[in-house]
Design a protein around this motif. Sequence first.
Motif, mmCIF file in Angstrom:
data_model
loop_
_atom_site.group_PDB
_atom_site.id
_atom_site.type_symbol
_atom_site.label_atom_id
_atom_site.label_comp_id
_atom_site.label_asym_id
_atom_site.label_seq_id
_atom_site.Cartn_x
_atom_site.Cartn_y
_atom_site.Cartn_z
ATOM 1 N N ARG A 191 -8.818 -0.359 4.162
ATOM 2 C CA ARG A 191 -7.262 -0.674 4.382
ATOM 3 C C ARG A 191 -7.258 -2.122 4.725
ATOM 4 O O ARG A 191 -6.855 -2.522 6.226
ATOM 5 C CB ARG A 191 -6.570 -0.063 5.622
ATOM 6 N N GLU A 231 -1.391 -9.053 0.736
ATOM 7 C CA GLU A 231 -0.130 -7.862 -0.468
ATOM 8 C C GLU A 231 -1.113 -6.251 0.284
ATOM 9 O O GLU A 231 -1.869 -5.926 0.695
ATOM 10 C CB GLU A 231 -1.056 -7.860 -1.783
ATOM 11 N N ASP A 291 -2.064 -2.657 -0.029
ATOM 12 C CA ASP A 291 -2.823 -1.777 -1.128
ATOM 13 C C ASP A 291 -2.609 -0.727 -1.143
ATOM 14 O O ASP A 291 -2.016 0.695 -0.460
ATOM 15 C CB ASP A 291 -4.274 -2.455 0.157
#
Length: 323
Positions: free
Chosen positions: A69, A102, A104
């Motif tokens: 993560r 970003e 995910d």
Amino acid sequence: MDLAIKHVTYSDISDNWPLKDQVLEQINDINQQLVNDPTLEAPEIFLDNQGMRRIRYRNKLSEQAFRFRPALEEWRCQLVPTALALWAVQHPLAVRLISGGEMDLNSRPWFIHANDARGIRSRAKVMAAIADLHLNDNTYVNWISLACGAAVPVLKTLHSAKLKSQKFTLLLIDNDRQSLMFSRGLATQYGLVEGHHFQLLMRNLFDRLIVSDKLVQELGEQSAELVDGLGIFEYFTQPQAVHFIRHALRLVKPGGVLIISNMLKTSPQIDFALRCIGWTMIYPRTLFELREIILAAGINLQNVTVTLPSDGVYAVMEINVTE
């Protein structure tokens, strides 16, 4: 007369989301393993040779949680414990974190479904409901937000109030310049004008509202209909919390309200939040402990309503100042 308790249920983005049950099962499993082994410690952040913030795992559960993560890891390293960390929880569908990384596919479901994320969103809804009553009952409202952070719940509430043509001024107070700059940008996006609708003030509440009453002297007694410390109260020790309430209440006009919240000791995934994710040191409390603080601050319990959202994470306290 004892505390008035109000139970509420709010709809949430997580309600009808695919794979919700699987994500909750995953987080609950980690939480239970941590409950079973109190010796497992939270991860810590350290600076590497380049001065970059990195995470050091101190238990396997935490290491496995972050491994796949990357957004969660960046969030933990770069944003926690600042108020800007809450943005990802308040806007879990955002493409990027405030720090630029970003979002995910593995991280996003945790920002949506983790019970603590839901709790952050529901406490904001409680505050909005309380504030809305005061905004609609008065032709003009002053609102002081203490340790406002990015001020997302406050600005969302006022944005809808503005659409109802209400008149208000908002004072956003925080000791973190970055958070204040972010709140300025957000307020401007909502069409609020600095100097007219809102002002920013960089102050340290420990210095000016706990160990002293300098902030009360600076702003003036009874200077606002609404005062909130929604995200700061649980960071105070019991004696600090008592001083905070006493001083903050002096800012409230008769007929106005002070809104504060505290994570409950019974919050369903509290071990996951504190020892897997490693959220910074807070003081979760029972309703009895909150009652004791309120009494120690000299508040009549008749003037207090505690709202408990059904997710079980936070108690939101509404302390009314009588005429």
